[in-house]
Write a protein that holds these residues in place. Structure first.
Motif, PDB file in Angstrom:
ATOM      1  N   ALA A  26      -8.900   4.559  11.848  1.00 29.07           N
ATOM      2  CA  ALA A  26      -8.964   3.703  13.031  1.00 29.07           C
ATOM      3  C   ALA A  26      -9.013   4.540  14.303  1.00 29.07           C
ATOM      4  O   ALA A  26      -9.733   4.212  15.260  1.00 29.07           O
ATOM      5  CB  ALA A  26      -7.767   2.754  13.064  1.00 29.07           C
ATOM      6  N   GLY A  27      -8.249   5.646  14.322  1.00 31.69           N
ATOM      7  CA  GLY A  27      -8.275   6.528  15.484  1.00 31.69           C
ATOM      8  C   GLY A  27      -9.643   7.159  15.695  1.00 31.69           C
ATOM      9  O   GLY A  27     -10.126   7.245  16.837  1.00 31.69           O
ATOM     10  N   VAL A  28     -10.278   7.594  14.599  1.00 32.09           N
ATOM     11  CA  VAL A  28     -11.624   8.171  14.696  1.00 32.09           C
ATOM     12  C   VAL A  28     -12.607   7.129  15.207  1.00 32.09           C
ATOM     13  O   VAL A  28     -13.445   7.405  16.078  1.00 32.09           O
ATOM     14  CB  VAL A  28     -12.079   8.713  13.325  1.00 32.09           C
ATOM     15  N   TRP A  29     -12.504   5.902  14.659  1.00 37.80           N
ATOM     16  CA  TRP A  29     -13.408   4.841  15.110  1.00 37.80           C
ATOM     17  C   TRP A  29     -13.188   4.548  16.589  1.00 37.80           C
ATOM     18  O   TRP A  29     -14.160   4.387  17.342  1.00 37.80           O
ATOM     19  CB  TRP A  29     -13.198   3.575  14.292  1.00 37.80           C
TER      20      TRP A  29
ATOM     21  N   PHE B 112       0.820  -1.199   0.000  1.00 40.29           N
ATOM     22  CA  PHE B 112       0.000   0.000   0.000  1.00 40.29           C
ATOM     23  C   PHE B 112       0.861   1.259   0.000  1.00 40.29           C
ATOM     24  O   PHE B 112       1.912   1.304   0.642  1.00 40.29           O
ATOM     25  CB  PHE B 112      -0.919   0.008   1.220  1.00 40.29           C
ATOM     26  N   PRO B 113       0.417   2.299  -0.710  1.00 39.92           N
ATOM     27  CA  PRO B 113       1.108   3.590  -0.641  1.00 39.92           C
ATOM     28  C   PRO B 113       1.069   4.120   0.792  1.00 39.92           C
ATOM     29  O   PRO B 113       0.196   3.771   1.583  1.00 39.92           O
ATOM     30  CB  PRO B 113       0.282   4.481  -1.581  1.00 39.92           C
ATOM     31  N   GLU B 114       2.010   4.979   1.093  1.00 37.21           N
ATOM     32  CA  GLU B 114       2.113   5.519   2.456  1.00 37.21           C
ATOM     33  C   GLU B 114       0.837   6.226   2.881  1.00 37.21           C
ATOM     34  O   GLU B 114       0.426   6.128   4.051  1.00 37.21           O
ATOM     35  CB  GLU B 114       3.297   6.478   2.533  1.00 37.21           C
ATOM     36  N   GLU B 115       0.191   6.917   1.938  1.00 43.94           N
ATOM     37  CA  GLU B 115      -1.018   7.647   2.318  1.00 43.94           C
ATOM     38  C   GLU B 115      -2.142   6.705   2.739  1.00 43.94           C
ATOM     39  O   GLU B 115      -2.997   7.072   3.560  1.00 43.94           O
ATOM     40  CB  GLU B 115      -1.485   8.563   1.178  1.00 43.94           C
ATOM     41  N   TRP B 116      -2.151   5.482   2.186  1.00 46.62           N
ATOM     42  CA  TRP B 116      -3.157   4.507   2.604  1.00 46.62           C
ATOM     43  C   TRP B 116      -2.912   4.077   4.049  1.00 46.62           C
ATOM     44  O   TRP B 116      -3.858   3.954   4.830  1.00 46.62           O
ATOM     45  CB  TRP B 116      -3.126   3.281   1.683  1.00 46.62           C
ATOM     46  N   ILE B 117      -1.661   3.847   4.396  1.00 44.23           N
ATOM     47  CA  ILE B 117      -1.341   3.425   5.754  1.00 44.23           C
ATOM     48  C   ILE B 117      -1.655   4.535   6.743  1.00 44.23           C
ATOM     49  O   ILE B 117      -2.275   4.300   7.796  1.00 44.23           O
ATOM     50  CB  ILE B 117       0.137   3.005   5.852  1.00 44.23           C
ATOM     51  N   VAL B 118      -1.233   5.757   6.402  1.00 43.49           N
ATOM     52  CA  VAL B 118      -1.510   6.892   7.296  1.00 43.49           C
ATOM     53  C   VAL B 118      -3.015   7.112   7.421  1.00 43.49           C
ATOM     54  O   VAL B 118      -3.544   7.328   8.523  1.00 43.49           O
ATOM     55  CB  VAL B 118      -0.815   8.162   6.767  1.00 43.49           C
ATOM     56  N   GLY B 119      -3.713   7.053   6.293  1.00 45.81           N
ATOM     57  CA  GLY B 119      -5.156   7.242   6.318  1.00 45.81           C
ATOM     58  C   GLY B 119      -5.872   6.188   7.150  1.00 45.81           C
ATOM     59  O   GLY B 119      -6.852   6.497   7.842  1.00 45.81           O
ATOM     60  N   SER B 120      -5.386   4.953   7.090  1.00 45.08           N
ATOM     61  CA  SER B 120      -6.015   3.888   7.881  1.00 45.08           C
ATOM     62  C   SER B 120      -5.838   4.136   9.371  1.00 45.08           C
ATOM     63  O   SER B 120      -6.745   3.867  10.171  1.00 45.08           O
ATOM     64  CB  SER B 120      -5.437   2.522   7.488  1.00 45.08           C
ATOM     65  N   TRP B 121      -4.676   4.656   9.763  1.00 47.02           N
ATOM     66  CA  TRP B 121      -4.453   4.987  11.174  1.00 47.02           C
ATOM     67  C   TRP B 121      -5.386   6.119  11.615  1.00 47.02           C
ATOM     68  O   TRP B 121      -5.901   6.107  12.743  1.00 47.02           O
ATOM     69  CB  TRP B 121      -2.999   5.361  11.418  1.00 47.02           C
TER      70      TRP B 121
END
Length: 221
Positions: A20-23, A8-17
């Motif tokens: 997940a933080g919002v959830w 995954f591109p870095e933005e996908w990993i950062v976006g997932s964090w």
């Protein structure tokens, strides 16, 4: 499903964090933490987390990102309720990341795909069947527990395929032709294993199944 960060591109990993933080921020307020003061409930959540961590460590892989293992999301949701089930699956994922079985940098992405989405789908399916079909013991066991478990695993696989395709990790044709059939096959195994666990719980330890109500499913049946 183990989605490695390398795909995954870095933005996908950062976006997932971030997601997940919002959830977690929203889920924190909805989780019945008071229930964990009951030793039986606390031990049940811990038991699910440990059991799933062990099962997820036993997995089969074909290529990067395609790792199959028993999911257990429906069984955990019926047993614990959606908020505590998500907690149990998240703890299980943390354990398998800590022991190196899963990719730690992609924890948030895997948490969303392997814990949040399957539990949400499992809870939706349970509620949908409760509204649509008669309240009967065999409806709960076969339609919700057995069939619902397999359907939940297939739903997780569908989201994983969309995520991998959206990130450009693999072509969609390859994912549908070479990966999707495995999720269907695993769905049968998931149905029998998770369905059998819930059936045993209902028969021998009904207090371990939060979604089961004797008065609703057994009285006057």
């Amino acid at each position: 499903m183990n989605l490695p960060s390398a795909l995954f591109p870095e933005e996908w990993i950062v976006g997932s964090w971030v997601l997940a933080g919002v959830w977690l921020w929203r889920g924190w307020r909805r989780t019945p933490w008071q229930a964990l003061k009951d030793d039986r409930r606390f031990h049940l959540v811990a038991g699910w987390a440990l059991g799933l961590a062990l099962l997820w460590s036993i997995r089969a892989g074909i290529e990067a990102g395609l790792t199959f293992h028993v999911l257990g999301a429906m069984a955990a949701t019926l047993s614990l309720g959606a908020p505590l089930a998500t907690l149990a699956l998240g703890l299980a994922l943390a354990v398998v990341c800590a022991n190196g079985a899963f990719d730690a940098p992609a924890f948030a992405l895997n948490f969303l795909v392997t814990a949040v989405w399957p539990v949400a789908f499992a809870d939706f399916w349970r509620r949908f069947i409760a509204r649509s079909l008669p309240a009967h013991f065999f409806v709960f066991i076969f339609v919700v527990a057995f069939f619902g478990s397999g359907l939940t695993l297939i739903a997780e696989g569908a989201l994983a395929i969309l995520v991998l395709w959206g990130a450009g990790a693999y072509p969609l044709e390859h994912l549908l032709q070479d990966w999707a059939p495995y999720f269907v096959l695993m769905g049968f195994a998931e149905s029998w294993l998770s369905g059998a666990v819930i059936t045993m719980f209902v028969v021998y330890r009904p207090d371990w199944v939060a979604a089961f109500d004797d008065a609703r499913y057994l009285k006057n049946k």
